[in-house]
Design a protein around this motif. Structure first.
Motif, PDB file in Angstrom:
ATOM      1  N   ILE A 235      25.430  36.800  35.210  1.00 24.06           N
ATOM      2  CA  ILE A 235      26.665  36.304  35.834  1.00 24.06           C
ATOM      3  C   ILE A 235      26.951  34.875  35.379  1.00 24.06           C
ATOM      4  CG2 ILE A 235      27.699  35.564  38.026  1.00 24.06           C
ATOM      5  CD1 ILE A 235      26.353  37.993  39.334  1.00 24.06           C
ATOM      6  N   SER A 236      25.922  34.027  35.401  1.00 25.44           N
ATOM      7  CA  SER A 236      26.104  32.624  34.988  1.00 25.44           C
ATOM      8  C   SER A 236      26.564  32.527  33.541  1.00 25.44           C
ATOM      9  CB  SER A 236      24.793  31.846  35.169  1.00 25.44           C
ATOM     10  OG  SER A 236      24.445  31.801  36.522  1.00 25.44           O
ATOM     11  N   LEU A 237      25.952  33.322  32.669  1.00 22.77           N
ATOM     12  CA  LEU A 237      26.344  33.302  31.257  1.00 22.77           C
ATOM     13  C   LEU A 237      27.786  33.772  31.085  1.00 22.77           C
ATOM     14  CD1 LEU A 237      23.013  34.687  29.770  1.00 22.77           C
ATOM     15  CD2 LEU A 237      23.985  32.404  29.339  1.00 22.77           C
ATOM     16  N   LYS A 238      28.157  34.812  31.810  1.00 25.38           N
ATOM     17  CA  LYS A 238      29.541  35.307  31.735  1.00 25.38           C
ATOM     18  C   LYS A 238      30.519  34.241  32.212  1.00 25.38           C
ATOM     19  CE  LYS A 238      32.721  38.577  33.805  1.00 25.38           C
ATOM     20  NZ  LYS A 238      32.919  39.484  34.926  1.00 25.38           N
ATOM     21  N   MET A 239      30.188  33.582  33.323  1.00 22.25           N
ATOM     22  CA  MET A 239      31.094  32.574  33.901  1.00 22.25           C
ATOM     23  C   MET A 239      31.303  31.392  32.962  1.00 22.25           C
ATOM     24  SD  MET A 239      31.679  33.536  37.359  1.00 22.25           S
ATOM     25  CE  MET A 239      31.959  32.030  38.190  1.00 22.25           C
ATOM     26  N   THR A 240      30.326  31.118  32.098  1.00 25.86           N
ATOM     27  CA  THR A 240      30.455  29.993  31.168  1.00 25.86           C
ATOM     28  C   THR A 240      30.928  30.456  29.787  1.00 25.86           C
ATOM     29  OG1 THR A 240      28.095  30.112  30.632  1.00 25.86           O
ATOM     30  CG2 THR A 240      28.745  28.579  32.381  1.00 25.86           C
ATOM     31  N   GLY A 241      31.378  31.718  29.703  1.00 21.14           N
ATOM     32  CA  GLY A 241      31.953  32.218  28.461  1.00 21.14           C
ATOM     33  C   GLY A 241      30.942  32.618  27.405  1.00 21.14           C
ATOM     34  N   GLN A 242      29.679  32.697  27.770  1.00 21.66           N
ATOM     35  CA  GLN A 242      28.617  33.069  26.825  1.00 21.66           C
ATOM     36  C   GLN A 242      28.404  34.592  26.903  1.00 21.66           C
ATOM     37  OE1 GLN A 242      25.272  30.038  26.808  1.00 21.66           O
ATOM     38  NE2 GLN A 242      26.365  29.447  28.676  1.00 21.66           N
TER      39      GLN A 242
ATOM     40  N   VAL B 210      31.216  42.367  31.328  1.00 18.29           N
ATOM     41  CA  VAL B 210      31.195  41.551  30.110  1.00 18.29           C
ATOM     42  C   VAL B 210      31.836  42.319  28.951  1.00 18.29           C
ATOM     43  CG1 VAL B 210      29.740  40.360  28.432  1.00 18.29           C
ATOM     44  CG2 VAL B 210      29.186  40.234  30.859  1.00 18.29           C
ATOM     45  N   MET B 211      31.537  43.604  28.841  1.00 15.79           N
ATOM     46  CA  MET B 211      32.162  44.422  27.796  1.00 15.79           C
ATOM     47  C   MET B 211      33.690  44.380  27.951  1.00 15.79           C
ATOM     48  SD  MET B 211      29.987  45.830  25.736  1.00 15.79           S
ATOM     49  CE  MET B 211      28.750  44.574  25.792  1.00 15.79           C
ATOM     50  N   HIS B 212      34.143  44.421  29.200  1.00 15.00           N
ATOM     51  CA  HIS B 212      35.586  44.328  29.472  1.00 15.00           C
ATOM     52  C   HIS B 212      36.124  42.995  28.951  1.00 15.00           C
ATOM     53  CE1 HIS B 212      39.128  45.539  32.036  1.00 15.00           C
ATOM     54  NE2 HIS B 212      39.418  44.301  31.707  1.00 15.00           N
ATOM     55  N   LYS B 213      35.418  41.911  29.274  1.00 17.40           N
ATOM     56  CA  LYS B 213      35.856  40.575  28.812  1.00 17.40           C
ATOM     57  C   LYS B 213      35.926  40.513  27.285  1.00 17.40           C
ATOM     58  CE  LYS B 213      36.338  37.483  32.181  1.00 17.40           C
ATOM     59  NZ  LYS B 213      37.596  36.795  32.376  1.00 17.40           N
ATOM     60  N   LEU B 214      35.020  41.232  26.623  1.00 14.76           N
ATOM     61  CA  LEU B 214      34.984  41.241  25.160  1.00 14.76           C
ATOM     62  C   LEU B 214      36.024  42.191  24.560  1.00 14.76           C
ATOM     63  CD1 LEU B 214      31.110  41.216  24.637  1.00 14.76           C
ATOM     64  CD2 LEU B 214      32.708  39.375  24.023  1.00 14.76           C
ATOM     65  N   GLY B 215      36.764  42.891  25.419  1.00 11.65           N
ATOM     66  CA  GLY B 215      37.765  43.827  24.935  1.00 11.65           C
ATOM     67  C   GLY B 215      37.185  45.151  24.488  1.00 11.65           C
ATOM     68  N   GLN B 216      35.932  45.405  24.833  1.00 13.94           N
ATOM     69  CA  GLN B 216      35.261  46.654  24.464  1.00 13.94           C
ATOM     70  C   GLN B 216      35.342  47.606  25.660  1.00 13.94           C
ATOM     71  OE1 GLN B 216      31.396  45.980  22.664  1.00 13.94           O
ATOM     72  NE2 GLN B 216      32.114  44.098  21.695  1.00 13.94           N
ATOM     73  N   PHE B 217      36.541  48.119  25.885  1.00 16.87           N
ATOM     74  CA  PHE B 217      36.826  48.854  27.109  1.00 16.87           C
ATOM     75  C   PHE B 217      36.089  50.196  27.192  1.00 16.87           C
ATOM     76  CE2 PHE B 217      40.645  46.234  26.158  1.00 16.87           C
ATOM     77  CZ  PHE B 217      40.387  45.268  27.117  1.00 16.87           C
ATOM     78  N   GLU B 218      35.923  50.883  26.043  1.00 16.22           N
ATOM     79  CA  GLU B 218      35.170  52.143  26.064  1.00 16.22           C
ATOM     80  C   GLU B 218      33.729  51.882  26.478  1.00 16.22           C
ATOM     81  OE1 GLU B 218      36.943  51.172  23.365  1.00 16.22           O
ATOM     82  OE2 GLU B 218      38.434  52.713  22.950  1.00 16.22           O
ATOM     83  N   ARG B 219      33.135  50.834  25.920  1.00 19.12           N
ATOM     84  CA  ARG B 219      31.748  50.500  26.281  1.00 19.12           C
ATOM     85  C   ARG B 219      31.670  50.046  27.738  1.00 19.12           C
ATOM     86  NH1 ARG B 219      28.604  46.895  22.292  1.00 19.12           N
ATOM     87  NH2 ARG B 219      26.926  47.534  23.662  1.00 19.12           N
ATOM     88  N   ALA B 220      32.700  49.368  28.207  1.00 18.23           N
ATOM     89  CA  ALA B 220      32.727  48.971  29.618  1.00 18.23           C
ATOM     90  C   ALA B 220      32.694  50.206  30.505  1.00 18.23           C
ATOM     91  CB  ALA B 220      33.971  48.132  29.913  1.00 18.23           C
ATOM     92  N   ILE B 221      33.507  51.201  30.162  1.00 22.13           N
ATOM     93  CA  ILE B 221      33.548  52.441  30.949  1.00 22.13           C
ATOM     94  C   ILE B 221      32.182  53.125  30.934  1.00 22.13           C
ATOM     95  CG2 ILE B 221      34.527  54.778  31.030  1.00 22.13           C
ATOM     96  CD1 ILE B 221      37.213  53.423  30.111  1.00 22.13           C
ATOM     97  N   GLU B 222      31.514  53.137  29.780  1.00 24.27           N
ATOM     98  CA  GLU B 222      30.172  53.730  29.703  1.00 24.27           C
ATOM     99  C   GLU B 222      29.212  53.021  30.664  1.00 24.27           C
ATOM    100  OE1 GLU B 222      28.947  53.544  25.598  1.00 24.27           O
ATOM    101  OE2 GLU B 222      30.636  54.790  24.938  1.00 24.27           O
ATOM    102  N   CYS B 223      29.279  51.713  30.707  1.00 24.30           N
ATOM    103  CA  CYS B 223      28.409  50.936  31.602  1.00 24.30           C
ATOM    104  C   CYS B 223      28.753  51.220  33.066  1.00 24.30           C
ATOM    105  CB  CYS B 223      28.529  49.448  31.310  1.00 24.30           C
ATOM    106  SG  CYS B 223      27.854  48.957  29.714  1.00 24.30           S
TER     107      CYS B 223
ATOM    108  N   ALA C 284      39.426  49.047  33.154  1.00 27.68           N
ATOM    109  CA  ALA C 284      39.162  49.341  31.742  1.00 27.68           C
ATOM    110  C   ALA C 284      40.050  50.487  31.251  1.00 27.68           C
ATOM    111  CB  ALA C 284      37.682  49.665  31.544  1.00 27.68           C
ATOM    112  N   TYR C 285      40.186  51.535  32.061  1.00 28.42           N
ATOM    113  CA  TYR C 285      41.102  52.623  31.683  1.00 28.42           C
ATOM    114  C   TYR C 285      42.533  52.095  31.549  1.00 28.42           C
ATOM    115  CZ  TYR C 285      38.057  56.739  32.058  1.00 28.42           C
ATOM    116  OH  TYR C 285      37.099  57.702  31.852  1.00 28.42           O
ATOM    117  N   GLY C 286      42.917  51.183  32.435  1.00 28.28           N
ATOM    118  CA  GLY C 286      44.246  50.586  32.345  1.00 28.28           C
ATOM    119  C   GLY C 286      44.457  49.865  31.037  1.00 28.28           C
ATOM    120  N   ARG C 287      43.454  49.110  30.607  1.00 28.55           N
ATOM    121  CA  ARG C 287      43.553  48.381  29.339  1.00 28.55           C
ATOM    122  C   ARG C 287      43.631  49.326  28.142  1.00 28.55           C
ATOM    123  NH1 ARG C 287      45.521  43.538  30.471  1.00 28.55           N
ATOM    124  NH2 ARG C 287      44.138  42.293  31.762  1.00 28.55           N
TER     125      ARG C 287
END
Length: 136
Positions: free
Chosen positions: A15-22, A50-63, A84-87
């Motif tokens: 969570i901390s890494l995501k919040m700082t853009g890492q 995080v996958m969603h933030k990276l624009g990897q929506f299919e991988r986000a859905i898998e997670c 993610a489905y919306g995106r």
């Protein structure tokens, strides 16, 4: 033997890494946590976000699906899956997931979440209709 505290440490660090853009480091952190706790829905959901933030929506859905497999009532993962489905412009599964999330946790009907959902399906610039009218 698995130490639940260790899985939580990975989750909080992710969570901390995501919040700082890492984002890449956050993915690595969640993956390390999943090696320790391969059935932890929080780690899968965190990785999905995080996958969603990276624009990897299919991988986000898998997670999100993995998180839901281990915790079927996990409204937050189902909501993430709706976004993610919306995106991906897959509006029917997006609406189905959003409806399911609101059934499990009524707070997802709040304007904040509803507006977030509308934005993901490309409809945030319109007047907010009632939830039941919009989803039917």
């Amino acid at each position: 033997e698995l130490d639940p505290q260790e899985a939580n440490t990975y989750f909080q660090k992710g969570i901390s890494l995501k919040m700082t853009g890492q984002f890449q480091q956050a993915v690595q952190c969640y993956d390390e946590g999943l090696r320790v706790a391969p059935q932890n829905p929080e780690l899968y959901e965190g990785k999905g976000s995080v996958m969603h933030k990276l624009g990897q929506f299919e991988r986000a859905i898998e997670c999100y699906d993995k998180a839901i497999d281990f915790s079927p009532q996990r409204a937050s993962a189902i909501f993430g899956k709706a976004l993610a489905y919306g995106r991906l412009e897959q509006l029917q599964p997006a609406r189905e997931c959003y409806t399911r999330a609101t059934e499990l946790d009524i707070s997802y009907q709040d304007e904040f979440y509803y507006e977030k959902f509308l934005k993901c399906i490309g409809q945030s610039n319109r007047t907010l209709p009632t939830l039941s009218n919009d989803l039917n």
